[in-house]
Design a protein around this motif. Structure first.
Motif, mmCIF file in Angstrom:
data_model
loop_
_atom_site.group_PDB
_atom_site.id
_atom_site.type_symbol
_atom_site.label_atom_id
_atom_site.label_comp_id
_atom_site.label_asym_id
_atom_site.label_seq_id
_atom_site.Cartn_x
_atom_site.Cartn_y
_atom_site.Cartn_z
ATOM 1 N N GLY A 346 0.874 -1.320 0.109
ATOM 2 C CA GLY A 346 -0.008 -0.114 -0.071
ATOM 3 C C GLY A 346 0.931 1.346 -0.060
ATOM 4 O O GLY A 346 0.301 2.283 0.373
ATOM 5 N N LYS A 347 2.172 1.146 -0.276
ATOM 6 C CA LYS A 347 2.857 2.529 -0.354
ATOM 7 C C LYS A 347 2.803 2.940 -1.629
ATOM 8 O O LYS A 347 2.762 2.269 -2.994
ATOM 9 C CB LYS A 347 4.489 1.922 -0.251
ATOM 10 N N GLU A 348 2.793 4.531 -1.560
ATOM 11 C CA GLU A 348 2.483 4.981 -2.778
ATOM 12 C C GLU A 348 3.786 5.148 -3.896
ATOM 13 O O GLU A 348 4.875 5.361 -3.360
ATOM 14 C CB GLU A 348 2.045 6.641 -2.625
ATOM 15 N N ILE A 349 3.452 4.819 -5.094
ATOM 16 C CA ILE A 349 4.639 5.015 -5.976
ATOM 17 C C ILE A 349 4.555 6.036 -6.851
ATOM 18 O O ILE A 349 3.612 6.541 -7.447
ATOM 19 C CB ILE A 349 4.681 3.690 -6.957
ATOM 20 N N THR A 350 6.030 6.795 -6.749
ATOM 21 C CA THR A 350 6.029 8.186 -7.495
ATOM 22 C C THR A 350 7.029 7.927 -8.660
ATOM 23 O O THR A 350 7.745 7.285 -8.773
ATOM 24 C CB THR A 350 6.357 9.086 -6.865
ATOM 25 N N GLY A 351 6.844 8.816 -9.504
ATOM 26 C CA GLY A 351 7.991 8.661 -10.701
ATOM 27 C C GLY A 351 7.821 7.941 -11.824
ATOM 28 O O GLY A 351 8.661 7.843 -12.768
ATOM 29 N N LEU A 352 6.681 7.208 -11.897
ATOM 30 C CA LEU A 352 6.417 6.287 -12.879
ATOM 31 C C LEU A 352 6.512 6.944 -14.342
ATOM 32 O O LEU A 352 6.939 6.096 -15.391
ATOM 33 C CB LEU A 352 4.936 5.458 -12.812
ATOM 34 N N GLU A 353 5.664 7.886 -14.425
ATOM 35 C CA GLU A 353 5.331 8.474 -15.885
ATOM 36 C C GLU A 353 6.496 8.833 -16.262
ATOM 37 O O GLU A 353 7.070 8.763 -17.440
ATOM 38 C CB GLU A 353 4.345 9.585 -15.717
ATOM 39 N N GLU A 354 7.351 9.660 -15.555
ATOM 40 C CA GLU A 354 8.818 10.022 -15.817
ATOM 41 C C GLU A 354 9.892 9.122 -16.260
ATOM 42 O O GLU A 354 10.156 9.168 -17.293
ATOM 43 C CB GLU A 354 9.538 10.984 -14.690
ATOM 44 N N ALA A 355 9.784 8.183 -15.672
ATOM 45 C CA ALA A 355 10.627 6.887 -16.029
ATOM 46 C C ALA A 355 10.137 6.302 -17.224
ATOM 47 O O ALA A 355 10.992 6.145 -18.226
ATOM 48 C CB ALA A 355 10.787 5.783 -15.040
ATOM 49 N N GLY A 356 8.808 6.130 -17.468
ATOM 50 C CA GLY A 356 8.286 5.339 -18.578
ATOM 51 C C GLY A 356 8.465 6.319 -19.905
ATOM 52 O O GLY A 356 8.372 5.661 -21.103
ATOM 53 N N GLN A 357 8.619 7.601 -19.707
ATOM 54 C CA GLN A 357 8.688 8.398 -20.952
ATOM 55 C C GLN A 357 10.025 8.354 -21.433
ATOM 56 O O GLN A 357 10.301 8.860 -22.509
ATOM 57 C CB GLN A 357 8.266 9.763 -20.581
ATOM 58 N N MET A 358 11.125 7.662 -20.722
ATOM 59 C CA MET A 358 12.448 7.771 -21.347
ATOM 60 C C MET A 358 12.509 6.804 -22.467
ATOM 61 O O MET A 358 11.786 5.922 -22.508
ATOM 62 C CB MET A 358 13.505 7.363 -20.343
ATOM 63 N N GLU A 359 13.318 7.437 -23.503
ATOM 64 C CA GLU A 359 13.477 6.529 -24.554
ATOM 65 C C GLU A 359 14.156 5.158 -24.317
ATOM 66 O O GLU A 359 15.115 5.105 -23.636
ATOM 67 C CB GLU A 359 14.306 7.178 -25.930
ATOM 68 N N ASP A 360 13.633 4.086 -25.059
ATOM 69 C CA ASP A 360 14.194 2.903 -24.930
ATOM 70 C C ASP A 360 13.937 2.245 -23.494
ATOM 71 O O ASP A 360 14.870 1.522 -23.026
ATOM 72 C CB ASP A 360 15.538 2.796 -25.206
ATOM 73 N N VAL A 361 12.994 2.871 -22.488
ATOM 74 C CA VAL A 361 12.871 2.302 -21.419
ATOM 75 C C VAL A 361 11.261 1.789 -21.197
ATOM 76 O O VAL A 361 10.323 2.406 -21.983
ATOM 77 C CB VAL A 361 12.956 3.515 -20.277
ATOM 78 N N GLU A 362 11.091 0.786 -20.510
ATOM 79 C CA GLU A 362 9.498 0.481 -20.129
ATOM 80 C C GLU A 362 9.498 0.053 -18.717
ATOM 81 O O GLU A 362 10.438 -0.601 -18.264
ATOM 82 C CB GLU A 362 9.279 -0.703 -21.211
ATOM 83 N N VAL A 363 8.604 0.461 -18.038
ATOM 84 C CA VAL A 363 8.448 -0.046 -16.594
ATOM 85 C C VAL A 363 7.206 -0.849 -16.646
ATOM 86 O O VAL A 363 6.200 -0.613 -16.797
ATOM 87 C CB VAL A 363 8.115 1.399 -15.765
ATOM 88 N N PHE A 364 7.653 -2.345 -16.392
ATOM 89 C CA PHE A 364 6.618 -3.271 -16.274
ATOM 90 C C PHE A 364 6.339 -3.378 -14.790
ATOM 91 O O PHE A 364 7.389 -3.394 -13.845
ATOM 92 C CB PHE A 364 7.253 -4.659 -16.869
ATOM 93 N N HIS A 365 5.123 -3.403 -14.571
ATOM 94 C CA HIS A 365 4.545 -3.419 -13.260
ATOM 95 C C HIS A 365 4.412 -5.012 -12.724
ATOM 96 O O HIS A 365 4.386 -5.838 -13.793
ATOM 97 C CB HIS A 365 3.193 -2.989 -13.319
ATOM 98 N N ALA A 366 4.664 -5.154 -11.351
ATOM 99 C CA ALA A 366 4.419 -6.797 -10.871
ATOM 100 C C ALA A 366 3.650 -6.356 -9.591
ATOM 101 O O ALA A 366 2.483 -6.643 -10.100
ATOM 102 C CB ALA A 366 5.988 -6.932 -10.248
ATOM 103 N N GLY A 367 4.011 -6.167 -8.448
ATOM 104 C CA GLY A 367 3.059 -6.043 -7.444
ATOM 105 C C GLY A 367 2.609 -4.587 -7.386
ATOM 106 O O GLY A 367 3.219 -3.805 -6.448
ATOM 107 N N THR A 368 1.778 -4.273 -8.038
ATOM 108 C CA THR A 368 1.096 -2.891 -7.912
ATOM 109 C C THR A 368 -0.493 -3.036 -8.113
ATOM 110 O O THR A 368 -0.915 -3.998 -8.703
ATOM 111 C CB THR A 368 1.555 -1.815 -9.101
#
Ligand code: AMP
Ligand code: GLY
Length: 424
Positions: A346-368
């Motif tokens: 239940g901890k809030e996750i920040t920065g997902l959008e910023e990381a995901g917008q980087m070129e050649d980066v994909e943030v795959f979710h697991a326990g979210t």
């Protein structure tokens, strides 16, 4: 095509992400999915072990292809159930999935089919196991026979630790009936790699090679986890070893399944290998794609995954043609504080959008999990930050730049994912 992906981890987000890119696919469902699969699939609240519930859903929605992520539904016989109703499903039958569901079956199968593996003994009595260890007088690997969520193997450092592991598995029954039998096995040294293939029971299409990082801390220290990160390709798997693993492991498995066990092995087949001085041994089989290996592997796959998996189900892999992005990819698992032990959710996750917008980066979710507008942690491995680059060094640096943008309370991750590959 309408596709149902079963599972809710990082592997399943990656599968839904890739499958949803196929021009053949109209819609992807994911049961139960996570906050990441929402962006490329419709999440369905059904537990992966509720195989009757999944069948009812697939029939109601007229699903054309079901793809099973985790081992539990396979070992429960979901493939037999679906096929009995005429539904197409990617994965091995219950009997074939025993290759992962029972380590005793897997080891004996390897011996019958001359697949290289460490020597071992099977025990169904803890006193006999203790006596054997004491006589040997040196540490061994202790393996519970059945499924234990990736925690059923202890590579002991000394005799006391080995005996303690036997006690936990067979006397305290920490893994329940999975510990009715156990294996004592010689300890092998070397470097590990994951060899994963997709098969229709006759042809094996190798996936790109990869390497997992099982231990929780840098330098392979601390207890084993489900996997703290992975990269692909793994230079330790050179061309010669790739060919040998196909001929000496994968092909004997599918032919041994067919002739010895009467089972056509269809689905993903994963061999965990230990490599040392040009030789290799199979440590274990999994009857599914690896997690987190799937993240960097599918990030590099240029072919249509939906078509490939359909070809496997239809027995048509002879004609498969799989293309890979030559650039290496690296996945770093961001984990909850305390994992692989107890951890808070239940901890809030920040920065997902910023990381995901980087070129050649994909943030795959697991326990979210989504909680209103927020995305919060809901498991031990929370995210798989995946990046590619012109070489391994670039891919590693980019993955860690993306990790630095993400935060949640207690977050921890290894800082050396891919490092072994740099040395080669
Ligand atoms: P699991 O994936 O939970 O079955 O754990 C298997 C892990 O235990 C492997 O990835 C290895 O790190 C380790 N392991 C298993 N068998 C041996 C062995 N014979 N010698 C050394 N390490 C082993
Ligand atoms: N990454 C190891 C596994 O999938 O079992």
């Amino acid at each position: 095509m309408k596709i149902l992906v079963i599972g809710g981890g990082g592997r399943e987000h990656t599968l839904t992400w890739k499958l949803s890119q196929s021009p053949r696919v109209e819609q992807v469902f994911c049961a139960p999915g996570n906050a990441g699969t929402e962006s490329c699939a419709r999440n369905v609240e059904i537990n992966p072990e509720n195989i009757e519930g999944l069948l009812a859903f697939a029939q109601k929605e007229k699903i054309d292809l079901t793809v099973v992520g985790p081992e539990a539904p396979l070992v429960l016989g979901i493939v037999d159930l679906f096929q009995g109703k005429g539904l197409k499903i990617f994965g091995p039958s219950r009997k074939a999935a025993a290759l992962e569901g029972s380590k005793v079956f897997a080891k004996e199968f390897m011996n019958r089919n001359r697949i290289p593996t460490a020597s071992f003994r099977v025990f169904s009595d803890s006193r006999a196991a203790r006596e054997f260890l004491t006589k040997r007088g040196r540490p061994m690997v202790v393996k519970a026979d059945g499924l234990a969520a990736g925690k059923g193997v202890v590579v002991s450092k000394n005799l006391e630790e080995a005996i303690q592991a036997v006690e936990e598995v067979m006397e305290k029954k920490v893994f329940g009936s999975a510990g009715d039998r156990l294996i004592l096995e010689e300890i092998l040294n070397g470097e590990e790699a994951s060899y994963i293939g997709v098969t229709d029971g006759e042809t094996v299409v190798p996936m790109a090679s990869s390497q997992d990082h099982k231990a929780v801390f840098d330098g392979d220290q601390g207890p084993n986890t489900g996997g703290m990160g992975a990269y692909s390709p793994a230079p330790v798997m050179n061309e010669g070893l790739n060919v040998r693993a196909l001929k000496e492991v994968m092909e004997p498995v599918i032919s041994g399944m067919l002739t010895g066990e009467g089972q056509r092995y269809q689905g993903a087949l994963y061999a965990g290998l230990m490599i040392s001085e040009g030789e290799f041994w199979v440590l274990e089989f999994n009857c599914r794609f690896g997690d987190p290996e799937t993240q960097p592997i599918l990030f590099r796959l240029q072919s249509d995954l939906a078509f490939l998996l359909l070809q496997a189900v239809e027995g048509d892999l002879k004609n498969a043609n799989v293309k890979w992005d030559p650039r290496p990819a690296v996945c770093v698992a961001l984990c909850s504080g305390g994992y692989p032990g107890n951890y808070a959710k239940g901890k809030e996750i920040t920065g997902l959008e910023e990381a995901g917008q980087m070129e050649d980066v994909e943030v795959f979710h697991a326990g979210t999990r989504r909680e209103g507008k927020k995305i919060v942690t809901a498991g031990g491995r929370v995210l798989g930050v995946t990046a590619r680059g012109k070489d391994l060094r670039t891919a590693i640096d980019r993955a860690y730049q993306a990790c630095a943008k993400i935060n949640f309370e207690g977050m921890h991750y290894r800082r050396d994912i891919g490092k072994k590959g740099l040395g080669r």
